[in-house]
Design a protein around this motif. Structure first.
Motif, PDB file in Angstrom:
ATOM      1  N   ARG A  39      -1.022 -28.480 -38.833  1.00 48.83           N
ATOM      2  CA  ARG A  39      -0.544 -28.753 -40.195  1.00 48.83           C
ATOM      3  C   ARG A  39      -1.629 -29.294 -41.119  1.00 48.83           C
ATOM      4  NH1 ARG A  39       4.982 -30.152 -41.584  1.00 48.83           N
ATOM      5  NH2 ARG A  39       3.929 -31.556 -43.008  1.00 48.83           N
ATOM      6  N   ARG A  40      -2.763 -29.688 -40.570  1.00 46.12           N
ATOM      7  CA  ARG A  40      -3.789 -30.343 -41.382  1.00 46.12           C
ATOM      8  C   ARG A  40      -4.343 -29.440 -42.466  1.00 46.12           C
ATOM      9  NH1 ARG A  40      -8.044 -33.196 -37.726  1.00 46.12           N
ATOM     10  NH2 ARG A  40      -8.880 -33.683 -39.762  1.00 46.12           N
ATOM     11  N   SER A  41      -4.424 -28.141 -42.210  1.00 48.68           N
ATOM     12  CA  SER A  41      -5.005 -27.244 -43.190  1.00 48.68           C
ATOM     13  C   SER A  41      -4.396 -25.862 -43.041  1.00 48.68           C
ATOM     14  CB  SER A  41      -6.518 -27.158 -42.992  1.00 48.68           C
ATOM     15  OG  SER A  41      -7.059 -26.164 -43.831  1.00 48.68           O
ATOM     16  N   SER A  42      -4.092 -25.231 -44.156  1.00 43.89           N
ATOM     17  CA  SER A  42      -3.560 -23.866 -44.075  1.00 43.89           C
ATOM     18  C   SER A  42      -4.685 -22.859 -43.866  1.00 43.89           C
ATOM     19  CB  SER A  42      -2.789 -23.529 -45.352  1.00 43.89           C
ATOM     20  OG  SER A  42      -3.660 -23.610 -46.473  1.00 43.89           O
ATOM     21  N   LYS A  43      -5.910 -23.202 -44.281  1.00 48.01           N
ATOM     22  CA  LYS A  43      -7.042 -22.289 -44.104  1.00 48.01           C
ATOM     23  C   LYS A  43      -7.555 -22.323 -42.667  1.00 48.01           C
ATOM     24  CE  LYS A  43      -8.650 -22.670 -48.827  1.00 48.01           C
ATOM     25  NZ  LYS A  43      -9.744 -23.109 -49.693  1.00 48.01           N
TER      26      LYS A  43
END
Length: 69
Positions: free
Chosen positions: A39-43
């Motif tokens: 969940r920390r980054s969508s990329k």
């Protein structure tokens, strides 16, 4: 910190005939850790292959029975 929490859980609940429950806790902790890293980054999402490599570098403690009550 996560390893310390798991070791404490194993020490408290590590009684005879509880190995299956301890293993289930470890599996759920692995899933939750990957979920929060994902969940920390969508990329830069955390795929299972990359998470497996992380677990090799930073392994979680294995459950063990510590008390023979």
């Amino acid at each position: 910190m996560l390893c310390a929490k798991l070791r404490g859980h194993y020490q408290y609940f590590g009684v005879r005939c509880n190995m299956r429950a301890l293993a289930a806790v470890r599996d759920q902790v692995e899933r939750a850790w990957r979920f929060w890293l994902h969940r920390r980054s969508s990329k830069n999402a955390m795929p299972w292959a990359r998470f497996a490599a992380l677990l090799e570098r930073l392994p979680l403690p294995q459950p063990k029975i510590l008390h023979r009550v």
